[in-house]
Design an enzyme around this catalytic site. Sequence first.
Site, PDB file in Angstrom:
ATOM      1  N   TYR A 101       1.449  -1.141  -0.255  1.00 30.00           N
ATOM      2  CA  TYR A 101       0.326  -0.215   0.021  1.00 30.00           C
ATOM      3  C   TYR A 101       1.031   1.214   0.111  1.00 30.00           C
ATOM      4  O   TYR A 101       2.233   1.226   0.534  1.00 30.00           O
ATOM      5  CB  TYR A 101      -0.886  -0.105   1.237  1.00 30.00           C
ATOM      6  CG  TYR A 101      -1.759   1.216   1.293  1.00 30.00           C
ATOM      7  CD1 TYR A 101      -3.399   1.523   0.989  1.00 30.00           C
ATOM      8  CD2 TYR A 101      -1.346   2.529   2.122  1.00 30.00           C
ATOM      9  CE1 TYR A 101      -4.004   2.518   1.095  1.00 30.00           C
ATOM     10  CE2 TYR A 101      -2.004   3.313   2.111  1.00 30.00           C
ATOM     11  CZ  TYR A 101      -3.701   3.445   1.327  1.00 30.00           C
ATOM     12  OH  TYR A 101      -4.132   4.522   1.579  1.00 30.00           O
ATOM     13  N   GLU A 189      -3.357   7.537  -4.585  1.00 31.75           N
ATOM     14  CA  GLU A 189      -3.368   6.587  -3.757  1.00 31.75           C
ATOM     15  C   GLU A 189      -3.255   5.342  -5.382  1.00 31.75           C
ATOM     16  O   GLU A 189      -2.923   5.405  -5.346  1.00 31.75           O
ATOM     17  CB  GLU A 189      -4.086   6.282  -3.126  1.00 31.75           C
ATOM     18  CG  GLU A 189      -4.205   4.979  -2.468  1.00 31.75           C
ATOM     19  CD  GLU A 189      -5.537   4.505  -1.785  1.00 31.75           C
ATOM     20  OE1 GLU A 189      -5.667   4.600  -0.600  1.00 31.75           O
ATOM     21  OE2 GLU A 189      -6.797   4.302  -2.510  1.00 31.75           O
TER      22      GLU A 189
END
Length: 389
Positions: A101, A189
């Site tokens: 992530y 992101e």
Amino acid sequence: MRLSEFRGKQLLRARGLRAPNGLTAATPAEAGKAAAELGGKAVVKAMIPVGGRGKAGLVRVVETPAEAEAAAADILGRVHGGHTVRTLLVEERVNVKSELYLSIILDSGRRGPVLIFSPEGGMEIEAIAAEKPDRLLKAGVDPLTGEIARDFSVRLAGLELPLDLIGQVERFAAQLARIYVDHDLLLAEVNPLVVDDGGCLIAADCKLEIDDSALFRHQEFIAEAESSLSPIEKEVKGLGGTLVAMPDGEVGVICNGAGMGMAMLDMLKNVGLRPANFLDTGGGIRYQRMKGIATVLLREKGFRGVIINLWGGIALLDEVAQAIIDVRDEYQPPYPLVVKLVGNNQEKARELLDRAGIAVARVVETEKAVQMLADAIAGRVTDGRTADA
Ligand code: GDP
Ligand code: MN
């Protein structure tokens, strides 16, 4: 404004970061053709500006063009988070060894962007934060240069990842931070940031959001700004408000002030209700705008309730109340409606609502109005008049 995944990945590639090549498709046949062009094995993804597609079955790993076509037929037209799937992204398939992530968000607490990294990718950041907080790194990013605070490297080294991967993550993060600053982003992101079978990093997903206030500096994205909104988001924007639809919601929310709107979403969750939207009316609201905005929510038949919470500084609350009454009369929503109006002309407004039989929350604390709605939905009797304001 959220860039489409297709456009976002183009941007990453243009700046030297790896992202799967892909083609857009609007029909099953186009998806099949795209998969064939990519060599057969592909990933078919719904191209909508909301996350959680994997869980909703809107991301399919396929083996052949025929499978891509079938997946496309199944996904096209489905609705997720208020967006109807009209476009697909067909991408070359990545062989996933592990999922990381990586994101950069604007953190108002730190007054600047912050980089977030976790070797536990794939799941949502909220889940990582809840389940594996020690596997989540945060580091400040200089808002002018994109430079990442040095302790990021130190803490990254502490995660016991392969040495070569650490270097790759550092380089990827550094470049993403430069992209963030150069494009006036609010969010970048990459989840998952995939380690492929060759041990290299590749952005399997990509959410880039440009600060609307800076759009004038990025002419190349202006045309996309409009098309990224859902029809209802566009409608509210046209009325001068801001709506963000939320997937799986059950309670409509109208308020003025973004901070209060965000707080109300939390308050609703605290009493076990799922908000269906964030909706900020914008300042100085009068009859016409209130009518338009109330219509957008009260014409929805599927909610369990709607709460309207407005502060009247410049707004004339009696006009607001009249608009709410008129819209209620026109659409007759079959669920409880709770209205809290505090400020300019509040007494007159509350009187109008009382006479129209609409539940008025005579309270200052929004929590109490939210509780009233929860009680009404649960079938408990509520009477705002016994409350304390
Ligand atoms: P989101 O759920 O809306 O965030 O959509 P994502 O783009 O993140 O896709 C969801 C999941 O699909 C990812 O977490 C991956 O596990 C999987 N996925 C996406 N692209 C690929 C790919 O190229 N190959 C494989 N094997 N899985 C993929
Ligand atoms: Mn994702």
